[in-house]
Design an enzyme around this catalytic site. Structure first.
Site, short mmCIF file in Angstrom:
data_model
loop_
_atom_site.label_atom_id
_atom_site.label_comp_id
_atom_site.label_asym_id
_atom_site.label_seq_id
_atom_site.Cartn_x
_atom_site.Cartn_y
_atom_site.Cartn_z
N GLU A 151 0.85 -1.19 0.00
CA GLU A 151 0.00 0.00 0.00
C GLU A 151 0.88 1.24 0.00
O GLU A 151 1.81 1.32 0.79
CB GLU A 151 -0.93 0.02 1.23
CG GLU A 151 -1.95 1.13 1.15
CD GLU A 151 -2.93 1.14 2.32
OE1 GLU A 151 -3.74 2.07 2.40
OE2 GLU A 151 -2.86 0.23 3.18
N GLY B 91 3.21 2.45 10.76
CA GLY B 91 3.05 1.73 12.02
C GLY B 91 2.78 0.26 11.79
O GLY B 91 3.35 -0.59 12.47
N ALA B 92 1.89 -0.03 10.83
CA ALA B 92 1.54 -1.43 10.55
C ALA B 92 0.74 -1.46 9.26
O ALA B 92 0.29 -0.43 8.75
CB ALA B 92 0.73 -2.03 11.70
N ASN C 240 -2.46 -6.23 5.58
CA ASN C 240 -2.52 -7.27 4.55
C ASN C 240 -3.42 -8.42 5.02
O ASN C 240 -3.30 -8.88 6.15
CB ASN C 240 -1.12 -7.82 4.28
CG ASN C 240 -0.08 -6.73 4.19
OD1 ASN C 240 -0.14 -5.89 3.32
ND2 ASN C 240 0.86 -6.75 5.12
N HIS D 72 -6.53 -1.74 15.42
CA HIS D 72 -6.77 -1.03 14.16
C HIS D 72 -6.54 -1.95 12.96
O HIS D 72 -7.39 -2.04 12.07
CB HIS D 72 -5.82 0.18 14.08
CG HIS D 72 -5.98 0.99 12.84
ND1 HIS D 72 -6.76 2.12 12.79
CD2 HIS D 72 -5.47 0.85 11.59
CE1 HIS D 72 -6.73 2.63 11.57
NE2 HIS D 72 -5.93 1.88 10.83
N GLU D 73 -5.42 -2.63 12.94
CA GLU D 73 -5.11 -3.47 11.78
C GLU D 73 -6.04 -4.68 11.70
O GLU D 73 -6.45 -5.08 10.60
CB GLU D 73 -3.65 -3.92 11.82
CG GLU D 73 -2.64 -2.79 11.87
CD GLU D 73 -2.83 -1.74 10.79
OE1 GLU D 73 -3.26 -2.09 9.68
OE2 GLU D 73 -2.56 -0.56 11.06
N HIS E 146 -9.37 -3.68 10.26
CA HIS E 146 -9.31 -3.53 8.80
C HIS E 146 -9.70 -4.83 8.09
O HIS E 146 -10.06 -4.79 6.89
CB HIS E 146 -7.88 -3.16 8.36
CG HIS E 146 -7.64 -1.69 8.24
ND1 HIS E 146 -8.50 -0.84 7.59
CD2 HIS E 146 -6.59 -0.92 8.64
CE1 HIS E 146 -8.02 0.39 7.61
NE2 HIS E 146 -6.86 0.37 8.25
#
Length: 904
Positions: A129, A273-274, A277, A309-310, A313
């Site tokens: 990304e 930060g991260a 995927n 957060h990740e 997603h």
């Protein structure tokens, strides 16, 4: 739009209005990697078909830094051309699907941009990304092209025993045949379609913490956290955070984990930060590794937030993704809101929730509000860009989250959950827009204010800038009415001179002389429960009148920071002291203290008052701070927030013309007075909140440590002025004896920022203790680069830190710890009258741009607000920006930032 150039000629401006659907769809992708640091071979076999809704045209695949070896269509050689970084194929089949095979090589070891496939600590990682996949293979590198992926990784087994990619592991083992001795493979299949920016691979020597869980639906899942050998003891908190995230998302929104396994991998070389995927999140080690000896309470909290957060997603970003990069806030703003809600829901009580909200707003106002007022101002949904990496901003993330929060305010918590359910029912597996999301939330709540006002509400997506809300109150004692007159406006921003009224939800209450919320009754006879009323403002000017108001109230406006706006209300000191002491809304209670301090600071900055030894803060303010500090019912973390003065950056944003050195001097003098005037109270706070058991990173314990850390810093400041050696000595002892990083680092910070001689041996001892801990050394570097400037000593120290054997410019964390801590987070040291800070900045921007343009562009933004500076800073800053802009071979990332900064 600015005309920008890079070494390849004019840079293209990408506009949202020019969006068109792709001419081809990619149904499936089979990737085979032969991993080698110097030369990795990538075989890409795709099944494509034409998009029947688009006119017949050539296939144009994106590629960058690739060596092309072979192109086959349906197994046969095909003609092609390379045009401006694109692989162009004509005369492709008009009907049905066809197979396209592309064989390329790339050089991961030389990839210092950390975009695409690269090597870090002898392991392979990817970051795709926003547009990194084109550095791996030729592809339709855009988020609206979603395909099924099968990935085979092949590598030396001894060097790269762990081979990971998205989805589920289908097969693995030793490779057979001549030339494959000592090599192995792993094949991964992702059961969900995804855009290429969510592709990931990892290969290296890693160890893994595993946890098997069972979902509410009874399905079993494997959670894994991969790290380098030696870091396993720092992964427990990340795993617990991941488990909590899985549970929360299923409980709050009914969104269950949709994979057999979910993996997190940590690397120390990472631009962000991260990265979310699908099923294989790649993290900066900063947001994975933690134990009490090496990580602070803030680190533990950040890990919880970023892991959440990740993971969130997985649905808001992966299952439903963006149609184009202009819709970035569709996934990022929404997911920031979700991680904020997650962290607040994990809080033990309302006070801890309020502290989290204040911390989030403080970030918004010190980082996003300046962005909204600067040359890089853009809407939450931008209209154009040159380099998309420049738009991973606090506007997209934090302001985007505030837009989502306002939606929840307008439809209610339950209504918002209904809207999320409808959003997935309509769009699961698709690439959509911000409009699609807003429409789903509104349609699920047809009687809500959001539904009725949706076209106007969406101006939050299209209009840049921070709205200013002006309020005036009048009390009619005879009629016992209180009227609040409100007006809204928004200043011009680049490309947007005139703004239309926003929809602004204004939560407000009336506080009486006793400190209690007064009953709220409107002229139409309606009443508001729980002491607050929500006014949904839609016009440029509006008023609201409350009746049966028995006494003149103090209005508490914008409770909970119900909208991301600037509030102007001419509070008297007495009114602010009332709110500080009694307002039931914790945010506005904190805000009252900030306004009092800010008012004093602005008055002092504008005056000719000599600051040395002067009484700058009045007795009423000092007593109010003492009352907060001594208040037995208030949460320690809340006290720490109230007793912390507004930052120099936030103060600067309130001024038309900024003298950074005057701001720094005034704030330091105010800190010194608070330190001395409350010395006995700081001592009480330090002793009353001393450690009372084993270390735990929970909100209550963290709050206690935060308050004792502030108290110790203040006591050392007071000792500096009085010449007392007791508290610096106690700080040094605390530094040596602490059983956790928070207390140890708080003590070290107290010594460094008070400029005490004991800081020198403490810093040396800290380095000796933690010289093998990369993340802890980042703190050591950052503390020195961000330390309080007294006489210009920080910049020479920073230049020396760049020569330290542990400094590595190619590592983004280390670069940020020194260069960003100085240029972006230490205005009192950076803005020097001799312009040496600006010279240093220009040198580092150019140096970083040759290595990592993304990191360089973020550093370039340290001078976004140069036009507000007083002379001589203003002219010197402009010269520094021009030095960067005059460089011929400059990346689009940096050139866009500096060109916009210089634009009239």
């Amino acid at each position: 739009m600015l005309q920008l150039r890079d070494s390849n000629g004019p840079a293209a401006v990408i506009r949202r209005a020019d969006y068109s659907a792709p001419a081809f769809w990619i149904d499936s992708v089979h990737l085979t990697f032969d991993l080698d640091p110097a030369k990795t071979r990538v075989l890409n076999k795709m099944t494509l078909r034409r998009n029947p809704d688009v006119s017949v045209q050539p296939l144009r695949l994106d590629g960058e830094a690739l060596n092309l070896a072979r192109v086959l269509v349906n197994g046969q050689g095909a003609s092609f051309k390379l045009d401006g970084g694109k692989l162009v194929l004509e005369n492709l089949p008009l009907e049905g699907a066809f197979e396209l095979e592309i064989f390329t090589t790339c050089e991961p070891l030389k990839n210092t941009s950390l975009s695409g496939l690269y090597v870090s600590n002898d392991s392979f990682f990817t970051q795709c990304e926003a547009e990194g996949f084109r550095r791996i293979t030729y592809f339709l590198d855009r988020p609206d092209v979603m395909a099924n992926y099968t990935v085979t990784l092949r590598a030396d087994q001894q060097k790269y025993p762990v081979l990971l990619s998205n989805g589920n592991l289908m097969d693995s083992g030793a490779l057979e045949g001549t030339g494959n001795e000592g090599r192995h493979f792993a094949t991964w299949v992702d059961p969900h379609k995804k855009p290429c920016y969510l592709f990931a691979l990892v290969a290296g020597q890693l160890v893994c913490r595993e946890q098997r869980i069972t979902s509410r639906a009874g399905k079993e899942h494997l959670l894994q956290v991969y790290v380098r050998p030696g870091d396993m003891d720092k992964t427990e908190h990340a795993m617990h955070s991941l488990m909590a995230s899985v549970v929360w998302d299923e409980a709050r929104f009914g969104l269950a984990l949709d994979l057999e396994r979910f993996m997190i991998v940590a690397t120390s070389d990472f631009n962000m930060g991260a990265m979310e995927n699908k099923g294989l999140n790649i993290f900066n080690t900063k947001y994975v590794l933690a134990n009490q000896a090496t990580a602070t309470d803030a680190d533990f909290s950040n890990i919880e937030s970023v892991v959440g957060h990740e993971y969130f997603h997985n649905w808001t970003g992966n299952r439903i993704t963006c149609r184009d990069w202009f819709q970035l806030s569709l996934k990022e703003g929404l997911t920031v809101f979700r991680d904020q809600e997650f962290s607040m829901d994990l809080c033990a009580d309302a006070s801890a929730r309020a502290v989290k909200r204040i911390e989030d707003v403080r970030v918004l106002r010190t980082a996003q509000f300046p962005e909204d007022a600067g040359p890089m101002a853009h809407p939450v949904r931008p209209d154009s860009y040159i380099e998309i990496n420049n738009f991973y901003t606090v506007t997209i993330y934090e302001k985007g989250a505030e837009v989502v929060r306002m939606m929840q305010t307008l439809v209610g918590r339950a209504g918002f959950a209904k809207g999320i359910t409808l959003y997935f029912a309509r769009h699961d597996g698709s690439a959509v827009t911000c409009d699609d999301f807003a429409q789903a939330i509104a349609d699920a709540n047809p009687d809500s204010a959001l539904s009725k006002l949706l076209p106007q509400f969406k101006r939050w997506y299209s209009q840049a800038g921070t709205p200013r809300l002006q309020a005036k109150g009048s009390y009619d004692a005879a009629a016992q009415t209180y009227t609040l007159n409100l007006s809204q406006s928004c200043a011009a921003t680049p490309g947007q001179e005139a703004k239309e009224p926003f929809v602004i939800p204004v939560s407000l209450g009336l506080v009486g002389s006793s400190g209690a919320d007064l009953p709220l009754q409107l002229q139409d006879g309606s009443t508001s429960e729980r002491g607050s009323h929500l006014l949904v403002m839609t016009q440029a000017d509006e008023s609201i009148t409350f009746v049966n108001v028995a006494e003149e109230p103090v209005p508490s406006i914008l409770r909970g920071f119900s909208a991301p706006v600037l509030l102007d209300f001419d509070y008297s000191d007495a009114q602010l002291l009332t709110l500080l002491a009694f307002d039931p809304d914790p945010f506005n209670r904190w805000e009252a203290g900030q306004r009092l301090a800010l008012r004093s600071a602005i008055q002092l900055i504008a005056s000719d008052t000599l600051l040395t030894g002067a009484t700058l803060l009045n007795d009423a303010y000092i007593e109010a701070m003492r009352s907060v500090l001594r208040h037995l019912a208030l949460d320690a973390a809340f006290k720490e927030l109230v007793l912390t003065l507004p930052s120099e950056t936030y103060i600067a944003e309130q001024l038309e013309v900024v003298d950074p050195q005057r701001i720094h001097a005034v704030r330091e003098a105010m800190r010194a007075q608070l330190a001395s005037a409350l010395a006995a109270d700081w001592q009480w706070a330090f002793e009353a909140h001393a450690p009372n058991g084993a270390y735990r990173p929970d909100t209550v314990s963290s709050g206690r440590r935060a308050l004792t850390g502030l108290a110790l810093t203040q006591l050392c400041l007071a000792a500096r002025d009085s010449g007392d050696s007791v508290w610096p000595g106690k700080a040094y002892q605390r530094f040596k004896d602490a059983d956790n990083m928070t207390d140890r680092f708080n003590a070290l910070t107290a010594l460094v920022n008070s400029g005490h001689a004991l800081a020198t041996p403490a810093l040396a001892q800290f380095h000796t203790l933690f010289k093998n801990e990369e993340l802890v050394l980042d703190k050591w570097f950052a503390l020195q680069a961000g330390s309080c400037d007294r006489g210009g000593q920080v910049l020479p120290a920073v230049r020396q830190l760049l020569k330290h054997p542990d400094f590595n410019l190619r590592n983004p964390n280390r670069a940020r710890s020194v260069i960003f801590s100085y240029c972006s987070a230490n205005p009192g040291a950076f803005h020097r009258a001799d312009a040496a800070g600006y010279v240093f900045w220009s040198e580092r921007v150019l140096e970083l741009d040759r290595i990592n343009p993304q990191v360089a562009a973020r550093l370039a933004r340290a001078l976004d607000r140069w036009k507000k500076l007083a002379e001589p800073y203003r002219s010197s800053a402009r010269q520094a920006i021009e030095r960067v802009a005059d460089k011929l071979e400059l990346s689009n990332d940096v050139r866009e930032v500096v060109s916009r900064a210089l634009a009239d």
